[in-house]
Enzyme design. Structure first.
Site, short mmCIF file in Angstrom:
data_model
loop_
_atom_site.label_atom_id
_atom_site.label_comp_id
_atom_site.label_asym_id
_atom_site.label_seq_id
_atom_site.Cartn_x
_atom_site.Cartn_y
_atom_site.Cartn_z
N LYS A 224 -81.52 -13.68 -2.58
CA LYS A 224 -82.21 -14.93 -2.25
C LYS A 224 -83.69 -14.68 -2.44
O LYS A 224 -84.31 -13.95 -1.69
CB LYS A 224 -81.90 -15.39 -0.83
CG LYS A 224 -82.68 -16.66 -0.47
CD LYS A 224 -81.93 -17.58 0.44
CE LYS A 224 -82.55 -18.95 0.65
NZ LYS A 224 -83.82 -19.28 0.09
N ARG A 244 -88.06 -28.46 -7.49
CA ARG A 244 -86.88 -28.82 -6.73
C ARG A 244 -86.88 -30.32 -6.42
O ARG A 244 -85.84 -30.93 -6.30
CB ARG A 244 -86.94 -28.00 -5.44
CG ARG A 244 -85.95 -28.35 -4.43
CD ARG A 244 -86.23 -27.56 -3.19
NE ARG A 244 -85.37 -28.04 -2.16
CZ ARG A 244 -84.74 -27.25 -1.30
NH1 ARG A 244 -84.90 -25.96 -1.37
NH2 ARG A 244 -83.98 -27.77 -0.38
P1 AMP Z 1 -82.66 -24.02 0.91
O1 AMP Z 1 -83.98 -24.48 0.31
O2 AMP Z 1 -82.84 -23.47 2.26
O3 AMP Z 1 -81.58 -25.04 0.76
O4 AMP Z 1 -82.18 -22.78 0.03
C1 AMP Z 1 -81.91 -22.98 -1.27
C2 AMP Z 1 -83.08 -22.53 -2.09
O5 AMP Z 1 -83.08 -21.14 -2.18
C3 AMP Z 1 -82.99 -23.00 -3.51
O6 AMP Z 1 -83.51 -24.29 -3.68
C4 AMP Z 1 -83.79 -21.98 -4.26
O7 AMP Z 1 -85.14 -22.38 -4.35
C5 AMP Z 1 -83.73 -20.76 -3.36
N1 AMP Z 1 -83.04 -19.62 -3.97
C6 AMP Z 1 -83.50 -18.36 -3.95
N2 AMP Z 1 -82.66 -17.53 -4.57
C7 AMP Z 1 -81.62 -18.28 -5.01
C8 AMP Z 1 -80.42 -18.00 -5.72
N3 AMP Z 1 -80.12 -16.77 -6.13
N4 AMP Z 1 -79.60 -19.05 -5.99
C9 AMP Z 1 -79.89 -20.30 -5.58
N5 AMP Z 1 -80.99 -20.62 -4.90
C10 AMP Z 1 -81.86 -19.63 -4.61
#
Ligand code: AMP
Length: 537
Positions: A224, A244
């Site tokens: 991540k 995003r």
């Molecule tokens: P969240 O914003 O909390 O929903 O987490 C998802 C976000 O994590 C995504 O929008 C990406 O910007 C980030 N992210 C970081 N590493 C990854 C990964 N390997 N796959 C997908 N998302 C990732």
């Protein structure tokens, strides 16, 4: 030509929906209502009913805060209405107009438009306009419900409507298409180059054991990465980068454009990944550093020098004329590996063993990343949805803080004191210093309870913020400690959320500013430190 449908017809229907708890009944009434509208009205009505938020490309543009709205409401005198005047399309157009105003003086211009609108509204209409502006139209009009009503009204399967919505990213437009062109129109919706697709999102898993409960087969684990999500569209020499939130961020990232032209070995593709700020050695820098890259409007070359970035790709949605987002992830990853240089790929591990996943997790943290995202190998790419197909697992850190003040909520939370100002103690002076605010993490009952308790601790009330005796201790989780010029403590907790109300703790036992500083410093055991001259506090 039939006369335009009155807004009142919609508020009457919404009141009826509010009075029934049967989901079937709601869908039935909604679909009948939608069928009675013309093309333009369907789009406007659906967008209004979903709080204008379901046009993902416009999201947040209204930006009218509860506080402004309250002021507008108090200062607007209501004319006595002979006849209802507002139409669905009229209300929508005015709200959109307010939403599209930016820059100096925008607040008062937005206020003027909303005020004019409210002065032509009946009592009931006013209430609904306010709720729509706040995006909190809670009469059960969740997206799922609207989708079902649209599919019923158009006589097409729900899945088809949902697919079109996820690709279009605009529920109003989806409804228009479904009702006007039915199945044929919906089937035609596809992915187009240079039109960003809403990104698929990840759900949260508390730990790696739970990941294996939710993905019982082998799982793809990826780092991540703590950066910004990017969706990159390429056609020949033309490359665009979208954020995003689907805005075009190409001008801030010319180095990424060059990299893609060099290292993506295909002429037409849409790929996705994360851009991370790095130091000279390639180690990730805190998220805040990366944001400087996007905020900067002036000299891009200077920004590139000061905040170098790295790109990690993890998905592919489109390749040489073919939409591939319906393929299972394992397939998409294989395609991605074929078309891009190895150093661009996000590190991944395919395993069904907890011990291997744990090791990979530790490696990610050691290298300065946030944890892992676990992805089901058979999961399709579902644009705009947060589902169990992707699960993020992060290292949880918590702090004990005390509430020193609370803001009145807006919209659904208007009865409560809901945005809490959180403070830690300066152990030298004993002062309480704020490190952030949050309204996340409590249930409705807990809000009720907290509001009563905070009222009993009130010291001062300016009508919006209530200062309280510092007695209620909260355990809050957060994503990262950041430096902040806004707080006297010098620090802010990014994405603070309440884990627990610590009835067992007194304000004497909360964490200190020194501890917060330590946590901030600890970041640099894993990440690179911003250069001294760049630090702002
Ligand atoms: P969240 O914003 O909390 O929903 O987490 C998802 C976000 O994590 C995504 O929008 C990406 O910007 C980030 N992210 C970081 N590493 C990854 C990964 N390997 N796959 C997908 N998302 C990732």
């Amino acid at each position: 030509m039939p006369s335009p449908t009155l807004f009142m017809k919609m508020t009457d229907m919404l009141q009826e929906l509010g009075a029934t708890s049967s989901r079937r009944e709601k869908i039935q009434r909604l679909s009948i209502f939608l069928k009675g509208l013309d093309e333009q009205e369907v789009r406007a009505a659906v967008l209004l009913m979903s709080g204008l938020a379901s046009s993902q490309r416009d999201r947040g543009a209204l930006e009218v805060k509860g506080r402004i709205l309250q002021r507008v409401l108090y200062s607007t005198s209501q004319t006595t209405l002979e006849e209802p005047e507002l139409t669905i399309v009229g209300v929508y157009d005015q709200l959109r107009r307010a939403a599209s105003i930016f820059g100096a003086g925008s607040r008062s211009r937005k206020e003027a438009i909303i005020s004019a609108l409210l002065s032509h509204a009946s009592e009931v209409e006013r209430e609904y306009i306010v709720r729509m502006v706040l995006g909190e139209l809670r009469v059960g009009l969740a997206e799922g419900l609207l989708l079902e009503a649209i599919s019923k009204a158009a006589g097409v399967e729900r899945e088809l409507v949902r697919r079109a919505y996820t690709l279009i990213g605009d529920l109003g437009e989806t409804a228009r298409l479904a009702l006007k062109e039915r199945r044929e129109g919906l089937m035609r919706v596809g992915v187009r180059l240079f039109e960003p697709v809403s990104p698929m999102l990840a759900d949260t898993a508390p730990d790696l054991e739970s990941v294996f409960r939710m993905h019982p087969e082998r799982t793809i684990f990826e780092y991540k990465l703590d950066g910004a999500r990017v969706q990159i569209h390429r056609q020949g020499e033309h490359v665009e980068v979208f954020s995003r939130r689907l805005s075009r961020i190409t001008p801030s990232l010319p180095d990424i454009v060059d990299l893609v032209l060099r290292s993506l070995h295909v002429q037409e593709a849409i790929v996705e990944g994360e851009v991370v700020a790095v130091d000279e050695a390639g180690r990730p820098m805190p998220f805040q550093e990366l944001m400087r890259r996007f905020r900067r409007t002036g000299d891009v070359q200077e920004a590139i020098r000061r905040v170098p970035v790295r790109l990690f790709l993890f998905d592919i949605l489109y390749l040489s004329g073919k939409v591939v987002l319906d393929l299972p992830l394992s397939e998409r990853r294989r395609i991605l590996e074929e078309v891009c240089a190895k150093e661009l790929l996000a590190p991944m591990l395919l395993t069904d063993k907890l011990s291997e996943a744990e090791e990979f997790f530790d490696r990610s943290i050691r290298e300065g990343h946030e944890g892992l995202v676990a992805k089901a190998p058979d999961a399709r790419y579902t644009p705009g949805w947060r589902g169990k197909g992707w699960l993020k697992v992060k290292k949880a850190e918590t702090l004990d803080v005390v509430i020193v003040a609370a803001d009145r909520g807006s919209g659904r939370r208007h009865r409560w004191l809901s945005n809490y100002h959180l403070a830690v103690r300066d152990s030298e002076t004993g002062d309480l210093l704020e490190v952030g605010k949050t309204f996340k993490g409590l249930t409705d009952e807990e809000f009720e309870y907290m509001t009563a308790r905070l009222q009993s601790l009130k010291i001062m009330d300016d009508g919006y913020t209530v200062k309280v005796k510092p007695e209620i201790v909260l355990e809050v989780a957060y994503d990262e400690v950041q430096m902040s010029p806004h707080y006297r403590s010098g620090y802010a907790l990014r994405f603070a959320r309440i884990k627990r109300i610590r009835e067992d703790k007194s304000a004497g036992e909360i964490d200190t500013v020194e501890k917060v500083k330590e946590l901030y410093e600890a970041i640099f055991r894993r990440k690179a430190r911003p250069r001294c001259s760049d630090r702002r506090v």
